[in-house]
Design a protein around this motif. Structure first.
Motif, PDB file in Angstrom:
ATOM      1  N   MET A   1      12.544  22.199  21.197  1.00  0.00           N
ATOM      2  CA  MET A   1      12.660  20.771  20.959  1.00  0.00           C
ATOM      3  C   MET A   1      13.051  20.061  22.244  1.00  0.00           C
ATOM      4  SD  MET A   1      16.315  20.304  18.977  1.00  0.00           S
ATOM      5  CE  MET A   1      15.860  21.320  17.577  1.00  0.00           C
ATOM      6  N   GLN A   2      12.801  18.747  22.303  1.00  0.00           N
ATOM      7  CA  GLN A   2      13.065  17.990  23.518  1.00  0.00           C
ATOM      8  C   GLN A   2      14.515  18.106  23.971  1.00  0.00           C
ATOM      9  OE1 GLN A   2      10.650  17.336  21.620  1.00  0.00           O
ATOM     10  NE2 GLN A   2       9.016  16.291  22.713  1.00  0.00           N
ATOM     11  N   TRP A   3      15.434  18.197  23.033  1.00  0.00           N
ATOM     12  CA  TRP A   3      16.853  18.281  23.368  1.00  0.00           C
ATOM     13  C   TRP A   3      17.134  19.430  24.338  1.00  0.00           C
ATOM     14  CZ3 TRP A   3      21.350  15.590  22.168  1.00  0.00           C
ATOM     15  CH2 TRP A   3      22.555  16.261  22.387  1.00  0.00           C
ATOM     16  N   TYR A   4      16.402  20.531  24.188  1.00  0.00           N
ATOM     17  CA  TYR A   4      16.691  21.743  24.951  1.00  0.00           C
ATOM     18  C   TYR A   4      15.734  21.975  26.125  1.00  0.00           C
ATOM     19  CZ  TYR A   4      19.977  23.243  21.330  1.00  0.00           C
ATOM     20  OH  TYR A   4      21.045  23.338  20.475  1.00  0.00           O
ATOM     21  N   ILE A   5      14.780  21.105  26.366  1.00  0.00           N
ATOM     22  CA  ILE A   5      13.857  21.317  27.477  1.00  0.00           C
ATOM     23  C   ILE A   5      14.584  21.051  28.789  1.00  0.00           C
ATOM     24  CG2 ILE A   5      11.747  20.520  28.605  1.00  0.00           C
ATOM     25  CD1 ILE A   5      10.601  19.907  25.890  1.00  0.00           C
ATOM     26  N   PRO A   6      14.672  22.041  29.663  1.00  0.00           N
ATOM     27  CA  PRO A   6      15.396  21.856  30.923  1.00  0.00           C
ATOM     28  C   PRO A   6      14.778  20.741  31.774  1.00  0.00           C
ATOM     29  CG  PRO A   6      14.946  24.175  30.531  1.00  0.00           C
ATOM     30  CD  PRO A   6      14.157  23.407  29.516  1.00  0.00           C
ATOM     31  N   GLY A   7      15.645  19.925  32.322  1.00  0.00           N
ATOM     32  CA  GLY A   7      15.197  18.882  33.237  1.00  0.00           C
ATOM     33  C   GLY A   7      14.681  17.628  32.572  1.00  0.00           C
ATOM     34  N   LEU A   8      14.575  17.612  31.238  1.00  0.00           N
ATOM     35  CA  LEU A   8      14.084  16.419  30.556  1.00  0.00           C
ATOM     36  C   LEU A   8      15.224  15.410  30.438  1.00  0.00           C
ATOM     37  CD1 LEU A   8      11.498  15.354  29.168  1.00  0.00           C
ATOM     38  CD2 LEU A   8      12.492  16.088  27.004  1.00  0.00           C
ATOM     39  N   ARG A   9      15.064  14.276  31.062  1.00  0.00           N
ATOM     40  CA  ARG A   9      16.132  13.281  31.116  1.00  0.00           C
ATOM     41  C   ARG A   9      16.140  12.433  29.852  1.00  0.00           C
ATOM     42  NH1 ARG A   9      18.468  12.537  35.916  1.00  0.00           N
ATOM     43  NH2 ARG A   9      19.047  10.399  35.359  1.00  0.00           N
ATOM     44  N   SER A  10      17.329  12.260  29.279  1.00  0.00           N
ATOM     45  CA  SER A  10      17.503  11.421  28.098  1.00  0.00           C
ATOM     46  C   SER A  10      18.883  10.773  28.169  1.00  0.00           C
ATOM     47  CB  SER A  10      17.376  12.252  26.815  1.00  0.00           C
ATOM     48  OG  SER A  10      17.840  11.508  25.697  1.00  0.00           O
ATOM     49  N   PRO A  11      18.951   9.450  28.368  1.00  0.00           N
ATOM     50  CA  PRO A  11      20.258   8.776  28.409  1.00  0.00           C
ATOM     51  C   PRO A  11      21.065   8.995  27.131  1.00  0.00           C
ATOM     52  CG  PRO A  11      18.523   7.327  29.217  1.00  0.00           C
ATOM     53  CD  PRO A  11      17.838   8.534  28.638  1.00  0.00           C
ATOM     54  N   LEU A  12      20.368   9.049  25.971  1.00  0.00           N
ATOM     55  CA  LEU A  12      21.084   9.243  24.714  1.00  0.00           C
ATOM     56  C   LEU A  12      21.702  10.634  24.662  1.00  0.00           C
ATOM     57  CD1 LEU A  12      21.962   8.315  21.943  1.00  0.00           C
ATOM     58  CD2 LEU A  12      19.687   8.926  21.067  1.00  0.00           C
ATOM     59  N   LYS A  13      20.953  11.648  25.048  1.00  0.00           N
ATOM     60  CA  LYS A  13      21.512  12.999  25.076  1.00  0.00           C
ATOM     61  C   LYS A  13      22.680  13.077  26.046  1.00  0.00           C
ATOM     62  CE  LYS A  13      20.650  17.770  26.383  1.00  0.00           C
ATOM     63  NZ  LYS A  13      19.717  18.761  26.963  1.00  0.00           N
ATOM     64  N   GLN A  14      22.526  12.471  27.208  1.00  0.00           N
ATOM     65  CA  GLN A  14      23.597  12.496  28.193  1.00  0.00           C
ATOM     66  C   GLN A  14      24.861  11.861  27.645  1.00  0.00           C
ATOM     67  OE1 GLN A  14      23.203  14.005  31.351  1.00  0.00           O
ATOM     68  NE2 GLN A  14      25.441  13.809  31.297  1.00  0.00           N
ATOM     69  N   SER A  15      24.692  10.749  26.935  1.00  0.00           N
ATOM     70  CA  SER A  15      25.840  10.072  26.342  1.00  0.00           C
ATOM     71  C   SER A  15      26.515  10.964  25.306  1.00  0.00           C
ATOM     72  CB  SER A  15      25.395   8.757  25.702  1.00  0.00           C
ATOM     73  OG  SER A  15      26.452   8.150  24.988  1.00  0.00           O
ATOM     74  N   ILE A  16      25.717  11.665  24.518  1.00  0.00           N
ATOM     75  CA  ILE A  16      26.274  12.535  23.477  1.00  0.00           C
ATOM     76  C   ILE A  16      27.035  13.705  24.082  1.00  0.00           C
ATOM     77  CG2 ILE A  16      25.642  14.140  21.630  1.00  0.00           C
ATOM     78  CD1 ILE A  16      23.349  12.241  20.914  1.00  0.00           C
ATOM     79  N   THR A  17      26.432  14.387  25.042  1.00  0.00           N
ATOM     80  CA  THR A  17      27.087  15.561  25.623  1.00  0.00           C
ATOM     81  C   THR A  17      28.315  15.174  26.437  1.00  0.00           C
ATOM     82  OG1 THR A  17      25.507  15.468  27.474  1.00  0.00           O
ATOM     83  CG2 THR A  17      24.998  16.964  25.657  1.00  0.00           C
ATOM     84  N   ASP A  18      28.328  13.960  27.017  1.00  0.00           N
ATOM     85  CA  ASP A  18      29.519  13.507  27.737  1.00  0.00           C
ATOM     86  C   ASP A  18      30.672  13.221  26.775  1.00  0.00           C
ATOM     87  OD1 ASP A  18      28.204  13.718  30.127  1.00  0.00           O
ATOM     88  OD2 ASP A  18      27.781  11.577  30.339  1.00  0.00           O
ATOM     89  N   THR A  19      30.327  12.759  25.576  1.00  0.00           N
ATOM     90  CA  THR A  19      31.357  12.371  24.611  1.00  0.00           C
ATOM     91  C   THR A  19      31.839  13.550  23.780  1.00  0.00           C
ATOM     92  OG1 THR A  19      30.296  10.185  24.466  1.00  0.00           O
ATOM     93  CG2 THR A  19      31.898  10.754  22.746  1.00  0.00           C
ATOM     94  N   TRP A  20      30.912  14.426  23.379  1.00  0.00           N
ATOM     95  CA  TRP A  20      31.259  15.559  22.517  1.00  0.00           C
ATOM     96  C   TRP A  20      30.849  16.868  23.200  1.00  0.00           C
ATOM     97  CZ3 TRP A  20      28.756  11.214  20.329  1.00  0.00           C
ATOM     98  CH2 TRP A  20      29.556  10.445  19.466  1.00  0.00           C
ATOM     99  N   PRO A  21      31.775  17.583  23.803  1.00  0.00           N
ATOM    100  CA  PRO A  21      31.442  18.845  24.478  1.00  0.00           C
ATOM    101  C   PRO A  21      30.760  19.863  23.572  1.00  0.00           C
ATOM    102  CG  PRO A  21      33.650  18.115  25.077  1.00  0.00           C
ATOM    103  CD  PRO A  21      33.178  17.213  23.971  1.00  0.00           C
ATOM    104  N   THR A  22      31.042  19.830  22.260  1.00  0.00           N
ATOM    105  CA  THR A  22      30.407  20.792  21.351  1.00  0.00           C
ATOM    106  C   THR A  22      28.893  20.605  21.280  1.00  0.00           C
ATOM    107  OG1 THR A  22      30.870  19.293  19.495  1.00  0.00           O
ATOM    108  CG2 THR A  22      32.461  21.060  19.914  1.00  0.00           C
ATOM    109  N   ALA A  23      28.435  19.420  21.700  1.00  0.00           N
ATOM    110  CA  ALA A  23      26.991  19.173  21.674  1.00  0.00           C
ATOM    111  C   ALA A  23      26.254  20.005  22.714  1.00  0.00           C
ATOM    112  CB  ALA A  23      26.707  17.690  21.907  1.00  0.00           C
ATOM    113  N   ARG A  24      26.988  20.587  23.656  1.00  0.00           N
ATOM    114  CA  ARG A  24      26.345  21.408  24.683  1.00  0.00           C
ATOM    115  C   ARG A  24      26.090  22.832  24.210  1.00  0.00           C
ATOM    116  NH1 ARG A  24      30.936  19.575  29.001  1.00  0.00           N
ATOM    117  NH2 ARG A  24      30.569  17.318  28.844  1.00  0.00           N
ATOM    118  N   GLY A  25      26.609  23.173  23.051  1.00  0.00           N
ATOM    119  CA  GLY A  25      26.457  24.526  22.541  1.00  0.00           C
ATOM    120  C   GLY A  25      25.477  24.602  21.398  1.00  0.00           C
ATOM    121  N   GLN A  26      25.765  25.513  20.445  1.00  0.00           N
ATOM    122  CA  GLN A  26      24.807  25.802  19.382  1.00  0.00           C
ATOM    123  C   GLN A  26      24.625  24.641  18.415  1.00  0.00           C
ATOM    124  OE1 GLN A  26      25.980  28.774  16.558  1.00  0.00           O
ATOM    125  NE2 GLN A  26      28.147  28.206  16.587  1.00  0.00           N
ATOM    126  N   TYR A  27      25.575  23.693  18.393  1.00  0.00           N
ATOM    127  CA  TYR A  27      25.452  22.565  17.472  1.00  0.00           C
ATOM    128  C   TYR A  27      24.716  21.380  18.099  1.00  0.00           C
ATOM    129  CZ  TYR A  27      28.450  24.925  14.150  1.00  0.00           C
ATOM    130  OH  TYR A  27      28.955  25.832  13.249  1.00  0.00           O
TER     131      TYR A  27
END
Length: 660
Positions: free
Chosen positions: A558-584
């Motif tokens: 899925m797009q969320w996991y494609i390396p190098g694919l830039r997404s401001p929304l994903k960046q905002s999520i992973t900056d706010t919730w560290p658990t978003a960088r893992g299996q969840y």
């Protein structure tokens, strides 16, 4: 003895003595002719010329009597006639022709027919194998070149390479008669729907082809991200402007009836998620992803949908009757319910939905398959369900959206067939989600004409090298060698061999399991067999050192996991919730996409071909209200994910390469 007289000399020397005799002879002949009765001249009709085309068998018979290369030309003509009804026989005819010895024009014709046969047989990789040849590319036969472009465009479509497909359509379409174009409209439209808006705009500004402009303008209206009210207005304008355009067939039948729906935006949305109990982490991940997209929409005022920001209501589904909870949400003013997450609750809610409210369930109600992407959640299920339809106004309906491993297993079957594979060996864990994924894969694989060579099951105690050796029958090869050595009473030179009846491997495994299975397969002399898996084999976090063992494994991502694919929304999520960088992380993506889907549910369902790009994939909705995800196929190379290329030949060149 008198000398012999030469008659010719005598006559030459005494011509006058023979003139009277000659005259008498001629007179006698003429008199004899005049005494015969006159004869009628009977005119026989000329032989009838065969005007009907020669049959394939007649051409093949003639080829047997002809010299090369005329014999090859006749065989190619025969193969062309056999193509529609006897493609396998046509292929056998062409295989008997020495390709390298042919003149360039015959090489081009043979290559084109072989590509057409490959398309009919579903061997899309072989379409390129035959058409990417100098005699075809440089052919002066405009008809042949046009047919080549069309075959390549359709093959690129099937691989999801839509920009490449467009580049093939553009030189081909203008060279076709209207009746020839008509059979290709659906394929051409599929390409246009997937081409980025910027490319469509640039092409529209450059082309002088009026017919093409009509296609491009309609495709731009369908581009992702447009609000439904603006989209409907543009569609009506297009219909008025292009009243006779062939693309009119792709306008929705219910265009006029959709207009009232365009101005309907839910003022209140109820989130029905587990925020306590065993599913709390999953529920909160979805909730937080949803709210991240919500606040992002408020901050972004560029789209018209941001002017209709709804109020969000929260309901915890843990240990609560889902039907009563849905009634409470409706009574609180909710016009849209998003959730629940638990499969059992989705089934109950589908069976007895509250009236007057739209539901976007985050799981699947069908009970044939289930799926658990996460070991501690009863999270997603798959397969198409008989979903309830909207009411008479078209405003309410039951939609289903989730992250299904079964769907990914089906994608793996489809991609394997697309890549030219036909006989698969399966490795599966004893986990329930893995078993159900295998069932889904096998159902799709067999439906597409594939065969299953065997299924090898493993668990946490399995010895993977032994498991792979037994599945690949290497142990049988070693056993035979030992028997021969005993019979001969001496050691023999021996190199173990694997089974040769398998051309693809499919596995349903966790990242840890996949990192052990893949090297074990290579150790057992099968590193050259293309291997496919569901995304469960990818941890979602790049680890070049650890993922070296996954080299050449193919996974849908899925797009969320494609390396190098830039997404401001994903960046905002992973900056706010560290658990978003893992299996969840995928659950955060699911929540964000559910928010971005909510104003476009009716749009995507009603306008066939519409889609939006989400963090969980390219999203579309079928007529039954099921959200479909289109994923990106990736391959591990040197421990990193890379886009999976189209195979150039049946033997997988990538698997034969060493990591660089």
């Amino acid at each position: 003895m008198p000398a012999l007289i030469n008659n010719e000399d005598f006559m030459r020397d005494n011509p006058s003595r023979f003139r009277p005799i000659t005259a008498l002879i001629i007179t006698a002949i003429l008199a004899g002719c005049s005494s015969q009765p006159p004869q009628r001249v009977i005119q026989e009709p000329l032989p009838k010329v065969e005007t009907t085309p020669r049959t394939a068998d007649q051409l093949l018979a003639q080829a047997e009597r002809a010299a090369f290369p005329e014999s090859a030309r006749l065989k190619i003509q025969a193969a062309h006639k056999l193509l529609s009804e006897q493609p396998y026989r046509a292929q056998n005819v062409l295989e008997s022709i020495p390709y390298d010895n042919l003149p360039s024009d015959l090489q081009a014709n043979l290559s084109l027919i072989r590509a057409e046969i490959a398309e009919r047989n579903g061997q899309n990789w072989e379409v390129f194998h035959w058409l990417d040849r100098e005699p075809v590319i440089n052919s002066s036969d405009s008809s042949l070149v046009t047919r080549s472009h069309i075959l390549r465009a359709k093959a690129f479509n099937r691989y999801g390479e839509y920009l490449a497909a467009l580049d093939e359509w553009l030189p081909a379409i203008p060279n076709l008669r209207p009746n020839q174009q008509e059979t290709l409209y659906q394929d051409f439209w599929t390409t246009l729907l997937h081409v980025p808006h910027d490319r469509l705009m640039a092409l529209n500004s450059q082309t002088v082809d009026t017919n093409l402009k009509g296609w491009l303008e309609l495709a731009m209206i369908y581009s992702p991200g447009k609000a439904l009210d603006r989209q409907l207005e543009n569609l009506s304008q297009w219909r008025n402007r292009w009243s006779d355009h062939p693309a009119r067939q792709f306008l929705p039948d219910n265009l006029n009836s959709l207009s009232p729906e365009a101005i309907s935006h839910p003022r209140k949305i109820a989130l029905l998620l587990p925020t306590s109990g065993p599913l709390a982490t999953a529920g909160k991940s979805v909730r937080d992803g949803f709210m991240a997209a919500y606040y992002s929409a408020i901050a972004d005022h560029s789209g018209s949908d941001s002017q209709h920001t709804p109020e969000i209501l929260f309901f915890d589904t843990h240990k609560t009757d889902i039907l009563k909870l849905a009634e409470r949400a409706r009574n609180a003013g909710a016009e849209l319910i998003i959730g629940p997450l638990d499969k059992g609750n989705v089934i109950r809610l589908k069976q007895s939905p509250p009236g007057g409210v739209t539901i976007l369930a985050l799981n699947y109600a069908d009970t044939n398959y289930a799926d658990t992407n996460y070991a501690d959640t009863n999270y997603v299920d798959s397969n198409y369900a008989d979903i309830s339809q909207p009411d008479d106004t078209g405003r309410f309906g039951f939609y289903q959206f989730g992250l299904s491993t079964e769907d990914e297993a089906k994608l793996a079957a489809q991609r394997g067939i697309l890549d030219g594979h036909r006989r698969v060996l399966i490795f599966a864990s004893n986990a329930s989600w893995s078993q159900r994924a295998v069932e889904s894969f096998m159902a799709e694989w067999k439906k597409l004409g594939g065969e299953v060579a065997g299924i090898s099951q493993f668990d946490s105690q399995s010895e993977y090298s032994k498991l792979a050796g037994e599945a690949l029958l290497v142990d049988k090869s070693q056993q035979r060698a030992r028997q021969i050595s005993r019979l001969l009473r001496e050691q023999i030179g021996f190199e173990p061999r694997r089974r040769q009846d398998v051309d693809m491997i499919f596995m349903t495994a966790s990242p840890e399991e996949a990192r052990q299975i893949k090297p074990a397969i290579a150790y057992q002399y099968a590193g050259d067999i293309p291997a496919y898996a569901t995304s469960n084999a990818y941890s979602g976090q790049t680890s070049q050192s650890r993922d070296q063992d996954l080299n050449f494994l193919r996974v849908p991502v899925m797009q969320w996991y494609i390396p190098g694919l830039r997404s401001p929304l994903k960046q905002s999520i992973t900056d706010t919730w560290p658990t978003a960088r893992g299996q969840y992380g995928s659950l955060f993506a699911l929540g964000a996409d559910s928010y971005n889907l909510h104003p476009r549910l009716q749009q995507l369902r009603s306008l066939s071909g519409s889609r939006i790009v989400g963090l969980t994939g390219w999203l579309s909705i079928n007529e039954q209200g099921r959200v479909s995800r289109e994923l990106s196929w990736q391959i591990f190379r040197n421990g990193q994910l890379r886009p999976l290329p189209i195979p150039v030949q049946n033997t997988d060149a990538l698997a034969a390469q060493t990591s660089k």
